[in-house]
Design an enzyme around this catalytic site. Structure first.
Site, PDB file in Angstrom:
ATOM      1  N   LYS A  17      -4.970   0.397   8.266  1.00  0.00           N
ATOM      2  CA  LYS A  17      -6.210   0.244   8.863  1.00  0.00           C
ATOM      3  C   LYS A  17      -6.268  -0.832  10.088  1.00  0.00           C
ATOM      4  O   LYS A  17      -5.834  -1.741   9.935  1.00  0.00           O
ATOM      5  CB  LYS A  17      -7.272  -0.315   8.050  1.00  0.00           C
TER       6      LYS A  17
ATOM      7  N   TRP B 196       0.955  -1.228  -0.079  1.00  0.00           N
ATOM      8  CA  TRP B 196      -0.108  -0.103   0.075  1.00  0.00           C
ATOM      9  C   TRP B 196       0.828   1.266  -0.056  1.00  0.00           C
ATOM     10  O   TRP B 196       0.626   2.333  -0.598  1.00  0.00           O
ATOM     11  CB  TRP B 196      -1.020  -0.107   1.160  1.00  0.00           C
TER      12      TRP B 196
ATOM     13  N   SER C  94      -9.635   0.377  -1.873  1.00  0.00           N
ATOM     14  CA  SER C  94      -8.307   0.574  -2.590  1.00  0.00           C
ATOM     15  C   SER C  94      -7.299  -0.408  -2.610  1.00  0.00           C
ATOM     16  O   SER C  94      -6.609  -0.393  -1.763  1.00  0.00           O
ATOM     17  CB  SER C  94      -7.979   2.001  -2.283  1.00  0.00           C
TER      18      SER C  94
ATOM     19  N   VAL D  84       0.749  -9.325   6.437  1.00  0.00           N
ATOM     20  CA  VAL D  84      -0.050  -9.003   7.858  1.00  0.00           C
ATOM     21  C   VAL D  84      -1.450  -8.982   7.758  1.00  0.00           C
ATOM     22  O   VAL D  84      -2.028  -8.433   6.847  1.00  0.00           O
ATOM     23  CB  VAL D  84       0.349  -7.499   8.313  1.00  0.00           C
TER      24      VAL D  84
ATOM     25  N   ARG E 103      -5.914  -9.900   1.825  1.00  0.00           N
ATOM     26  CA  ARG E 103      -5.526 -10.963   2.446  1.00  0.00           C
ATOM     27  C   ARG E 103      -6.345 -11.341   3.804  1.00  0.00           C
ATOM     28  O   ARG E 103      -6.382 -12.387   4.093  1.00  0.00           O
ATOM     29  CB  ARG E 103      -4.100 -10.259   3.019  1.00  0.00           C
ATOM     30  N   ASN E 104      -7.462 -10.318   4.229  1.00  0.00           N
ATOM     31  CA  ASN E 104      -8.201 -10.757   5.300  1.00  0.00           C
ATOM     32  C   ASN E 104      -8.994 -12.003   4.604  1.00  0.00           C
ATOM     33  O   ASN E 104      -9.407 -12.898   5.549  1.00  0.00           O
ATOM     34  CB  ASN E 104      -8.826  -9.559   5.718  1.00  0.00           C
TER      35      ASN E 104
ATOM     36  N   GLY F  80     -10.587   3.895   2.128  1.00  0.00           N
ATOM     37  CA  GLY F  80     -11.548   3.628   0.989  1.00  0.00           C
ATOM     38  C   GLY F  80     -11.266   2.346   0.575  1.00  0.00           C
ATOM     39  O   GLY F  80     -10.281   1.624   0.777  1.00  0.00           O
TER      40      GLY F  80
ATOM     41  N   GLU G  16      -4.750  -7.702   8.982  1.00  0.00           N
ATOM     42  CA  GLU G  16      -5.105  -6.788   9.915  1.00  0.00           C
ATOM     43  C   GLU G  16      -6.262  -7.154  10.761  1.00  0.00           C
ATOM     44  O   GLU G  16      -6.378  -6.843  11.786  1.00  0.00           O
ATOM     45  CB  GLU G  16      -5.496  -5.394   9.166  1.00  0.00           C
TER      46      GLU G  16
ATOM     47  N   LYS H 182     -14.112  -3.465   9.183  1.00  0.00           N
ATOM     48  CA  LYS H 182     -14.243  -4.201   7.987  1.00  0.00           C
ATOM     49  C   LYS H 182     -13.564  -5.441   7.644  1.00  0.00           C
ATOM     50  O   LYS H 182     -13.938  -6.495   7.095  1.00  0.00           O
ATOM     51  CB  LYS H 182     -14.613  -3.087   6.721  1.00  0.00           C
TER      52      LYS H 182
END
Length: 335
Positions: free
Chosen positions: A105, A12, A135, A276, A252-253, A133, A278, A188
């Site tokens: 985040k 990111w 992205s 990671v 990734r989540n 957002g 998050e 989220k």
């Protein structure tokens, strides 16, 4: 043209550095790991952004004094679990009034601080803002159309960020509701873990729609109790970010959730994703916030049981489905 420093050479941070360099700004990218900086200098490519080429105008450093000095804007893009440590190390080198845009985040477990809260606490002389957002770095890095929100307590700060970031491929809206933008962007990821688990269990579109819709209801319920606006949660940084994180192959989540739904442990899933995740770090904080504000968040509660108590994902889905009967919107009045 602005002089911008980006702290964090993950996907990111690198994607935003590429974008800002293409906007014509002087951009320097920092990593705590000199070997990463050497590789970026040599190849002008990021191993996890194979479709992107880093502009020749970009500069690179592993030195905190260098990245913090003489910048019009600093972007803090390290993983959320490292925000406090990085901010503390930055503190001696950050000038008075420096705008720092948080783009990670996450809610800090225990303190329940947002990323901007942490920045303001550790770097008292800074002005904190947020960019958030739907992205994914993989798409921003190659110029796919994207819309995000710049949030700050002061309108002029948000407008300045909007001006620096915006181009025909990257649309930026502004908002004063900084806390809700961060709460939505952080929690989220926990709902996205649940969505991935549902996929891993072999469930379909009906289940996904239910998770997204009831998930945003949980986030909005908490956000309003914390003093935020429901409009924020039904905008880009709430519903928009939730949709992309629950549905995308880049998430990734979601990917970690799929692996857990297929029977892997939380640690096994994180090891396989190799980045990671998050949502794992925000799950406990989300439950702590729900308890603190007296808000019922059943999806986030069940995700915590799966992650930290070893509850099978299929049992969690069954318990969600078999809760007491209720109305979708209890505040609506009958004739």
């Amino acid at each position: 043209m602005a002089n911008i420093g980006v702290l964090g050479s993950g996907t990111w941070g690198t994607a935003l550095a590429i974008h800002l360099a293409k906007c014509g700004h002087a951009v320097t990218l920092w990593s705590a790991f000199p070997a990463e900086i050497d590789a970026l200098k040599e190849t002008h490519r990021h191993k996890n952004l194979p479709g992107a080429l880093l502009p020749e105008t970009m500069c690179f450093t592993a030195e905190l004094p260098e990245i913090c000095a003489g910048k019009d804007l600093l972007i803090l893009a390290v993983p959320s679990i490292y925000t406090r440590e990085t901010a503390r190390k930055m503190r001696p080198f950050v000038p008075e009034g420096q705008i720092i845009v948080n783009v990670a985040k996450g809610i800090e477990e225990g303190t329940l601080k947002t990323q901007s809260d942490i920045t303001e606490e550790e770097i008292l002389q800074s002005v904190a803002a947020v960019l958030s957002g739907p992205s994914h770095a993989e798409e921003v890095s190659v110029g796919m159309p994207t819309a995000v929100v710049a949030a700050s307590r002061k309108r002029e700060t948000a407008l300045y960020i909007q001006e620096l970031f915006m181009n025909p491929q990257f649309r930026v809206y502004i908002s004063p509701d900084m806390q809700s933008v961060e709460v939505g962007g952080s929690l989220k990821n926990v709902i996205a873990l649940a969505a991935g688990m549902a996929d891993g269990l072999g469930y379909g579109d009906n289940t996904m729609a239910a998770l997204v819709t009831r998930g945003i209801t949980e986030l909005a319920r908490l956000g309003m109790e914390m003093g935020g606006s429901p409009m924020t949660f039904y905008g880009l940084t709430g519903l928009g970010d939730l949709i992309v994180t629950c549905e995308s192959r880049h998430s990734r989540n979601r990917r970690a959730g799929v692996l857990i739904g297929q029977g892997k442990s939380m640690q096994e899933a994180m090891d396989e994703v190799q980045m990671v995740v998050e949502g794992v770090y925000s799950a406990r904080a989300g439950k702590q916030l729900a308890d603190k504000y007296g808000v019922r968040m059943p999806i986030i509660e069940e995700v915590n049981r799966i992650l930290f108590e070893g509850k099978p994902a299929a049992d969690a889905v069954m318990d969600l489905m078999c809760r007491d009967k209720t109305a979708e919107h209890p505040d609506l009045k009958w004739e």
